[in-house]
Scaffold this motif. Structure first.
Motif, PDB file in Angstrom:
ATOM      1  N   LYS A 129      29.613  34.515  32.648  1.00  0.00           N
ATOM      2  CA  LYS A 129      29.872  35.816  33.257  1.00  0.00           C
ATOM      3  C   LYS A 129      30.810  36.612  32.371  1.00  0.00           C
ATOM      4  O   LYS A 129      31.878  36.127  31.985  1.00  0.00           O
ATOM      5  CB  LYS A 129      30.477  35.636  34.645  1.00  0.00           C
ATOM      6  N   ALA A 146      32.915  40.093  32.316  1.00  0.00           N
ATOM      7  CA  ALA A 146      33.428  41.208  33.117  1.00  0.00           C
ATOM      8  C   ALA A 146      33.863  42.334  32.185  1.00  0.00           C
ATOM      9  O   ALA A 146      34.625  42.118  31.243  1.00  0.00           O
ATOM     10  CB  ALA A 146      34.611  40.753  33.965  1.00  0.00           C
ATOM     11  N   ASP A 170      36.858  48.075  34.539  1.00  0.00           N
ATOM     12  CA  ASP A 170      36.813  49.500  34.846  1.00  0.00           C
ATOM     13  C   ASP A 170      38.066  49.879  35.617  1.00  0.00           C
ATOM     14  O   ASP A 170      38.182  49.614  36.808  1.00  0.00           O
ATOM     15  CB  ASP A 170      35.559  49.811  35.669  1.00  0.00           C
ATOM     16  N   THR A 177      28.429  48.942  29.038  1.00  0.00           N
ATOM     17  CA  THR A 177      27.739  47.979  29.900  1.00  0.00           C
ATOM     18  C   THR A 177      26.300  47.771  29.456  1.00  0.00           C
ATOM     19  O   THR A 177      25.821  46.631  29.338  1.00  0.00           O
ATOM     20  CB  THR A 177      27.786  48.456  31.358  1.00  0.00           C
ATOM     21  N   GLU A 225      28.946  42.392  34.135  1.00  0.00           N
ATOM     22  CA  GLU A 225      29.312  43.162  35.322  1.00  0.00           C
ATOM     23  C   GLU A 225      30.458  44.117  35.014  1.00  0.00           C
ATOM     24  O   GLU A 225      31.533  43.696  34.570  1.00  0.00           O
ATOM     25  CB  GLU A 225      29.711  42.247  36.478  1.00  0.00           C
ATOM     26  N   THR A 278      33.329  46.161  36.527  1.00  0.00           N
ATOM     27  CA  THR A 278      34.014  45.892  37.784  1.00  0.00           C
ATOM     28  C   THR A 278      35.412  46.484  37.843  1.00  0.00           C
ATOM     29  O   THR A 278      36.110  46.572  36.834  1.00  0.00           O
ATOM     30  CB  THR A 278      34.096  44.369  38.035  1.00  0.00           C
ATOM     31  N   GLN A 279      35.810  46.872  39.044  1.00  0.00           N
ATOM     32  CA  GLN A 279      37.176  47.286  39.340  1.00  0.00           C
ATOM     33  C   GLN A 279      37.903  46.224  40.173  1.00  0.00           C
ATOM     34  O   GLN A 279      39.039  46.437  40.592  1.00  0.00           O
ATOM     35  CB  GLN A 279      37.176  48.613  40.109  1.00  0.00           C
ATOM     36  N   ASP A 280      37.263  45.096  40.385  1.00  0.00           N
ATOM     37  CA  ASP A 280      37.780  44.052  41.263  1.00  0.00           C
ATOM     38  C   ASP A 280      38.550  43.004  40.453  1.00  0.00           C
ATOM     39  O   ASP A 280      37.958  42.291  39.633  1.00  0.00           O
ATOM     40  CB  ASP A 280      36.609  43.391  41.998  1.00  0.00           C
ATOM     41  N   VAL A 289      36.955  39.522  40.364  1.00  0.00           N
ATOM     42  CA  VAL A 289      35.792  39.353  39.486  1.00  0.00           C
ATOM     43  C   VAL A 289      36.252  39.129  38.048  1.00  0.00           C
ATOM     44  O   VAL A 289      35.727  38.273  37.332  1.00  0.00           O
ATOM     45  CB  VAL A 289      34.852  40.567  39.588  1.00  0.00           C
ATOM     46  N   VAL A 290      37.253  39.887  37.620  1.00  0.00           N
ATOM     47  CA  VAL A 290      37.799  39.699  36.270  1.00  0.00           C
ATOM     48  C   VAL A 290      38.403  38.307  36.134  1.00  0.00           C
ATOM     49  O   VAL A 290      38.188  37.612  35.141  1.00  0.00           O
ATOM     50  CB  VAL A 290      38.848  40.786  35.953  1.00  0.00           C
TER      51      VAL A 290
END
Length: 214
Positions: free
Chosen positions: A3, A5, A8, A18, A32, A34-36, A39-40
């Motif tokens: 994965k 990341a 963002d 991306t 992905e 991501t702003q999470d 997830v990072v």
């Protein structure tokens, strides 16, 4: 499947970054944007891009809640800084001025107006915008298959000034400066590989394949 990341934090249009990574991953990685922070934190590899003014980028990074997880990722997995994301890895920038993340020792400096003269005595424009040759300083896995003198696309008014010996590639406008730096699991580049045609895509593909060892 690994994965990747792409962080963002609200600065810049990251669609092209991306899409470029999705293209070179060829189904071998889940990419992905991501702003999470979670997830990072869970990603195998992290890409840290950015566009805009350094003070705004640093403020958005703080406000997003992503600062801590970005710093952690820079310590323990393959990590790729692009443009202002790469600049944020240094201790400070003359833009603002702004204190930044301090992953690398050194600062980010503005092109000094008194030096922006070409070989014909003509004034050079700032921001530095266009295609520039890249000169290999030392070998690195991410530069594998990219010849010395290959051209990449730049848009910037400030450049890296590291105090440690971390330069991998240099360019000139009009004087030489570090265009890409690396240490351990981190690689960071000033230009836009996602806008640098086949050479840029080769660099991104090398990151997808990289195990984080220099």
């Amino acid at each position: 499947m690994q994965k990747i990341a792409i962080v963002d934090y609200g600065m810049g249009n990251l669609h092209s970054v991306t899409k470029a990574f999705e293209l070179v991953a060829e189904g071998r990685a889940q990419v992905e944007l991501t702003q999470d922070p979670a997830v990072v934190a869970a990603a195998d590899k992290v890409v840290f891009p950015g566009q805009g003014a350094m003070p705004d980028c640093m403020r958005h990074l703080d406000e997003s809640g992503l600062k801590a997880v970005v710093l952690q990722a820079s310590q323990d997995r393959p990590f790729f800084g692009i443009c202002v994301g790469a600049q944020l890895l240094f201790e400070r920038s003359e833009e603002g001025p702004t204190d930044s993340l301090g992953v690398f020792k050194g600062e980010v400096r503005r092109f000094p107006p008194e030096l922006m003269i070409d070989g014909h005595g003509q004034k050079l424009k700032v921001p530095h915008m266009g295609w520039n040759e890249m000169f290999i300083v030392r070998d690195h896995p991410l530069w594998a298959g990219i010849p010395d003198g290959e051209r990449f696309y730049f848009v910037h008014s400030y450049h890296f000034a590291p105090t440690d010996d971390i330069a991998v590639v240099e360019t000139a406008y009009p004087y030489r400066f570090a265009a890409a730096v690396a240490r351990d699991n981190i690689f960071a580049i000033q230009c836009h590989p996602e806008k640098s045609a086949q050479a840029g895509l080769k660099l991104l593909k090398n990151f997808v394949d990289w195990d984080g060892r220099a």
